[in-house]
Design a protein around this motif. Structure first.
Motif, mmCIF file in Angstrom:
data_model
loop_
_atom_site.group_PDB
_atom_site.id
_atom_site.type_symbol
_atom_site.label_atom_id
_atom_site.label_comp_id
_atom_site.label_asym_id
_atom_site.label_seq_id
_atom_site.Cartn_x
_atom_site.Cartn_y
_atom_site.Cartn_z
ATOM 1 N N HIS A 246 0.745 -1.743 -0.278
ATOM 2 C CA HIS A 246 -0.169 -0.100 -0.030
ATOM 3 C C HIS A 246 0.965 1.231 -0.020
ATOM 4 N N LEU A 247 2.008 1.037 1.250
ATOM 5 C CA LEU A 247 2.830 2.848 0.968
ATOM 6 C C LEU A 247 3.335 2.582 -0.235
ATOM 7 N N ALA A 248 3.835 1.454 -1.083
ATOM 8 C CA ALA A 248 4.987 1.307 -2.255
ATOM 9 C C ALA A 248 4.014 2.439 -2.476
ATOM 10 N N GLY A 249 3.189 2.479 -3.309
ATOM 11 C CA GLY A 249 2.475 2.660 -4.130
ATOM 12 C C GLY A 249 2.190 4.732 -3.972
ATOM 13 N N GLY A 250 2.388 5.131 -3.150
ATOM 14 C CA GLY A 250 2.686 6.748 -2.727
ATOM 15 C C GLY A 250 1.317 6.436 -2.677
ATOM 16 N N GLN A 251 1.297 8.032 -2.958
ATOM 17 C CA GLN A 251 -0.142 8.530 -2.454
ATOM 18 C C GLN A 251 -1.296 8.046 -2.874
ATOM 19 N N GLY A 252 -0.750 7.560 -3.854
ATOM 20 C CA GLY A 252 -2.379 6.721 -4.514
ATOM 21 C C GLY A 252 -2.525 5.884 -4.189
ATOM 22 N N GLY A 253 -1.450 4.296 -2.627
ATOM 23 C CA GLY A 253 -1.777 3.506 -1.855
ATOM 24 C C GLY A 253 -1.686 2.307 -3.047
ATOM 25 N N MET A 254 -2.284 1.200 -1.838
ATOM 26 C CA MET A 254 -3.024 0.105 -2.862
ATOM 27 C C MET A 254 -3.180 0.649 -4.606
ATOM 28 N N ASP A 259 -2.720 -1.557 -10.239
ATOM 29 C CA ASP A 259 -3.034 -0.453 -11.469
ATOM 30 C C ASP A 259 -1.547 -0.019 -12.441
ATOM 31 N N HIS A 260 -0.689 -0.020 -11.252
ATOM 32 C CA HIS A 260 0.590 -0.185 -12.271
ATOM 33 C C HIS A 260 1.106 -0.845 -12.325
ATOM 34 N N PHE A 261 1.564 -1.925 -11.169
ATOM 35 C CA PHE A 261 2.223 -3.222 -11.025
ATOM 36 C C PHE A 261 1.931 -4.447 -11.790
ATOM 37 N N GLY A 262 0.813 -4.447 -11.396
ATOM 38 C CA GLY A 262 -0.656 -5.535 -11.374
ATOM 39 C C GLY A 262 0.068 -6.307 -12.594
ATOM 40 N N PRO A 263 0.344 -5.480 -13.300
ATOM 41 C CA PRO A 263 0.672 -6.610 -15.290
ATOM 42 C C PRO A 263 1.746 -7.659 -14.673
ATOM 43 N N SER A 264 2.945 -7.446 -13.454
ATOM 44 C CA SER A 264 4.390 -7.873 -13.102
ATOM 45 C C SER A 264 4.038 -9.479 -12.108
ATOM 46 N N PRO A 275 -2.080 -15.186 -9.752
ATOM 47 C CA PRO A 275 -3.390 -15.145 -9.703
ATOM 48 C C PRO A 275 -4.401 -14.526 -10.451
ATOM 49 N N GLU A 276 -5.410 -14.330 -11.172
ATOM 50 C CA GLU A 276 -5.603 -13.527 -12.311
ATOM 51 C C GLU A 276 -5.774 -11.982 -12.002
ATOM 52 N N LEU A 277 -5.045 -10.866 -11.867
ATOM 53 C CA LEU A 277 -5.813 -9.604 -10.802
ATOM 54 C C LEU A 277 -7.400 -8.485 -11.813
ATOM 55 N N THR A 278 -7.874 -9.767 -11.103
ATOM 56 C CA THR A 278 -9.227 -9.276 -11.671
ATOM 57 C C THR A 278 -9.938 -7.815 -10.451
ATOM 58 N N PRO A 279 -11.221 -7.222 -11.308
ATOM 59 C CA PRO A 279 -12.138 -6.384 -10.230
ATOM 60 C C PRO A 279 -12.174 -6.552 -9.204
#
Length: 319
Positions: A246-254, A259-264, A275-279
């Motif tokens: 959550h903190l690694a996402g900066g002010q945007g949090g988790m 959203d930014h690193f999900g594909p990794s 796991p598949e990152l479903t909504p």
């Protein structure tokens, strides 16, 4: 788990006598912990020399327990080494079983404890992997059997995971959780049985990856250990893996993190299936972090984490 008419049990904060069945490393650790919290402890193990070994375990744990602070009335003299199981459970308020991890042994032993113990007494197992559903099969009163999964050494590590089986009464889970909290433990009351529980699942994932790296010549044992003790392990005593990311996402949090690193998550770094990152999964993780933050902003959490990491660095001689 089931809901039935609750039997009359000793109030969790009025428990005075605890029985420890099994006196190995885990059972002995439980005994030491309960003694340090001021309980009378009755212990039984089928090994003929278990009393000597148990007292040795308690004596070895006592200095650390003393440094942490003993409860009023805490005394190693409150330990009673019993010759039979029936003697050990006589007049007890709670039973903690800590036999070796053998399913048939657990089934037989829990059935024996069940037969010898007053029906209102909750019986807890220290199993690290078996679901209570599989262990309570031969019990005449399975509704009072729960898992109380500790971590080694149980006299120092506060976490206990509590969960019932399919035939466990809901009130037994609630009572066991309330008692262990009253005894000073940090309790996770699980909503349902999960293979390996929660902490072991996470611990085993890390262990599995470590073995993969060693096997492939990608890292040494020392490098792996240092990667945790001098890396994320410094954060985990205060904020677990979810709030860490959550903190690694900066002010945007988790939300930003996923959203930014999900594909990794599908990167070849891990030997585990991702796991598949479903909504739905994304939202559950984001909302879980928000709930755990409990009104604390990212800046609040960063400041809290940093203060605690500095304190830990100093405490461990790293600063």
């Amino acid at each position: 788990m089931t809901a039935r008419t609750a039997p009359v049990r000793t109030a969790p904060d009025e428990v005075r006598t605890v029985t420890c069945v099994g006196a190995g490393v885990i059972g002995g650790g439980w005994a030491a912990y309960f003694l340090a919290r001021g309980y009378r402890v009755r212990a039984w193990d089928p090994a003929p020399d278990f009393g000597t070994r148990l007292r040795h375990l308690v004596d070895a744990a006592w200095p650390a327990l003393t440094e942490l602070g003993l409860a009023d009335g805490a005394d190693r003299a409150n330990l009673t080494v019993c010759a039979t199981l029936a003697e050990a459970v006589e007049g007890t308020d709670f039973v903690q079983e800590s036999a070796p991890e053998d399913l048939e042994l657990k089934r037989r032993l829990l059935a024996d404890i069940d037969a010898a113990t007053a029906d209102h007494v909750v019986i807890s197992s220290s199993t690290s992997g078996y679901p209570m559903t599989d262990m309570q099969t031969d019990c005449a009163v399975p509704g009072r059997t729960v898992v109380g999964h500790p971590f080694n050494p149980p006299y120092l590590v506060p976490l206990v995971e509590v969960v019932g089986g399919e035939r466990t009464d809901d009130d037994a889970v609630t009572w066991a959780s309330d008692f262990l909290r009253a005894a000073g433990k940090s309790v996770i009351t699980m909503d349902r049985e999960v293979p390996g529980f929660i902490a072991n699942r996470l611990q085993e994932a890390l262990w599995r990856e470590a073995l993969h790296m060693v096997d492939a010549g990608e890292a040494t044992v020392e490098q792996i250990d240092r990667s945790i003790t001098d890396g994320p392990g410094l954060r985990w005593p205060f904020q677990g893996p979810m709030l860490t990311f959550h903190l690694a996402g900066g002010q945007g949090g988790m939300a930003h993190m996923l959203d930014h690193f999900g594909p990794s998550l599908l990167s070849p770094w891990t030997r585990l299936d991702a796991p598949e990152l479903t909504p739905g999964l994304r939202d559950a993780v984001v909302h879980g972090c928000e709930d755990e933050a409990d009104g604390r902003t990212v800046d609040d959490l960063v400041a809290e984490r940093d203060r605690q990491v500095v304190a830990l660095l100093r405490a461990t001689g790293r600063a």
